[in-house]
Scaffold this active site. Structure first.
Site, PDB file in Angstrom:
ATOM      1  N   CYS A  11       0.779  -1.245   0.000  1.00 45.01           N
ATOM      2  CA  CYS A  11       0.000   0.000   0.000  1.00 45.01           C
ATOM      3  C   CYS A  11       0.814   1.300   0.000  1.00 45.01           C
ATOM      4  O   CYS A  11       1.855   1.406   0.658  1.00 45.01           O
ATOM      5  CB  CYS A  11      -0.971   0.050   1.165  1.00 45.01           C
ATOM      6  N   ASP A  12       0.278   2.265  -0.722  1.00 42.09           N
ATOM      7  CA  ASP A  12       0.788   3.640  -0.730  1.00 42.09           C
ATOM      8  C   ASP A  12      -0.405   4.570  -0.866  1.00 42.09           C
ATOM      9  O   ASP A  12      -1.330   4.307  -1.645  1.00 42.09           O
ATOM     10  CB  ASP A  12       1.743   3.874  -1.902  1.00 42.09           C
TER      11      ASP A  12
END
Length: 421
Positions: A11-12
């Site tokens: 995730c980002d």
């Protein structure tokens, strides 16, 4: 029982505030990186009122319900109650990240970080109020529980990026302790590591004393949340080559000219690792455009399919009379599903929604059939480009007739399905 590595890449989340963007807008973006065989759905829930004393069944536990919830659109792993990312009718957007530190993440069933994302969206009409909702629930119920549908153990603490039309907040947690940083200008991104250092605008009242008591912090020294609560070998948040660092570079590269399209480009970037492939895959993506002017609509784009490079970002606008998004909603298996109170499935059920199934076939064609795949990608990109141009008119002039957009997302899904044929 299998156990996932302590530090899976996952995730980002990004935000750009006015002066970094084109127009007086906040632009929010997130990739949800999850196990490669997990289906992510895009679902809508209308605003609703509840009787006094009502209880709410989250993924693992029941909590007190509030008198009224706001309408939300969510991108979520299809097996759970919460969400990886989403927005509400007041144009609040939230995404969360898995983080690890000195404090051991709990296996005990409590609220998942993804539950807290949805709860913040359902209960808050500003970014700071969403922060209040999350930390209050964290204090009351705690965070914990397996974040996988199968028997693998995968637990973590959570960080959140919360944005509205005017401001953003980074909230990072370790057990029930937390720190928050207010973002009023420029750009910001979070990844799978603590990023708040010495600029702490709000914090748990026992944050520092807890660290001092555990021997993590000497009060004679400056307090940096990332340095104190991270493992010693992960305290450097600017480590060269990390996705956090690469994401920051991509934001800086586009600073002053960030649009929905350039945010989509960042989420599609594979060289940086932000568009992830492998055992953990980018299973869903989101970009939101939030004009400062409250008379103008926010536009929220979701893929609902893996790999944004081979997906279409489809627009959603909050108006009255929106129905559930059928072709991005996964099958259900009994009245309690997807809430995990039933016995574990011996094998995971088929969670694939209609768009996911068609996209899966299309992705194979794109990978293996050069000419046909190129033509399909051309149609997909053209559809996305046309929708972005249509949305720009609403973002500049508003919506005179809401019936024109009540089926906006569902209709775009239909057009995407045609592009696959």
């Amino acid at each position: 029982m299998a156990t996932w590595p302590r530090y899976p890449c996952s995730c980002d989340t990004f935000v750009a505030l006015p002066q970094s963007t084109v127009g007086e807008r906040v632009i929010f973006g997130k990739n949800s990186d999850r196990p490669c065989d997990e289906v992510q759905e895009v679902v809508y829930f209308p605003a609703k009122k509840y009787e006094s004393g009502a209880q709410l069944e989250c993924t693992y536990i029941k909590i007190d319900q509030v008198p009224e919830t706001y309408a939300v659109v969510l991108s979520r792993p299809a097996w759970l109650w919460g969400a990886e990312m989403g927005a509400n009718e007041h144009q609040v957007c939230i995404g969360n990240e898995a983080v690890w530190g000195r404090e051991e993440a709990s296996d005990a069933e409590a609220l998942l970080g993804m539950d807290l994302v949805r709860l913040g969206l359902e209960r808050a009409d500003t970014a700071e109020k969403a922060l209040d909702v999350i930390v209050d629930l964290l204090e009351k119920y705690g965070q914990g529980g397996n974040c996988m549908e199968d028997e693998c153990t995968f637990t973590y603490h959570n960080s959140f990026l919360i944005a509205d039309r005017t401001v953003a907040w980074v909230l990072e947690t370790s057990g029930k302790h937390w720190a928050a940083e207010k973002i009023t200008e420029g750009t910001c991104n979070i990844s799978n590591q603590f990023s708040i250092t010495t600029k702490i605008d709000r914090e748990h009242p026992e944050l520092r004393e807890h660290a001092r008591g555990r021997g993590w912090w000497d009060p004679e020294k400056e307090f940096s949340f990332a340095a104190v609560y991270s493992y010693a070998n992960t305290a450097r948040i600017d480590a060269s080559g990390s996705r956090y660092c690469e994401g920051r570079k991509l934001l800086e590269k586009n600073k002053g000219s960030i649009t929905a399209e350039s945010m989509m480009g960042i989420l599609r970037d594979k060289d940086s690792g932000i568009n992830m492939e492998g055992a953990f895959l980018t299973t869903g993506s989101m970009v939101s455009v939030l004009p400062r002017d409250p008379s103008l609509p926010g536009v929220h784009y979701f893929t609902g399919t893996p790999d944004p490079e081979r997906s279409v970002f489809k627009p959603f606008i909050f108006v009255k009379n929106i129905q559930q998004l059928q072709k991005t909603s996964s099958p259900r298996y009994g009245p309690e599903d997807p809430v995990k109170k039933q016995p574990r499935f011996q094998s995971k059920p088929d969670r694939k929604h209609i768009l996911y199934k068609k996209h899966e076939v299309a992705a194979k064609i794109i990978k293996t059939t050069k000419e046909k795949g190129a033509e399909m990608m051309k149609k997909m990109r053209q559809l996305e480009k046309e929708k972005i141009a249509e949305m720009e008119k609403f973002l500049q002039c508003g919506i005179e007739d809401s019936t024109l957009v009540v089926h906006l997302f569902a209709d775009t899904v239909e057009e995407e399905l045609k592009a696959y044929s």
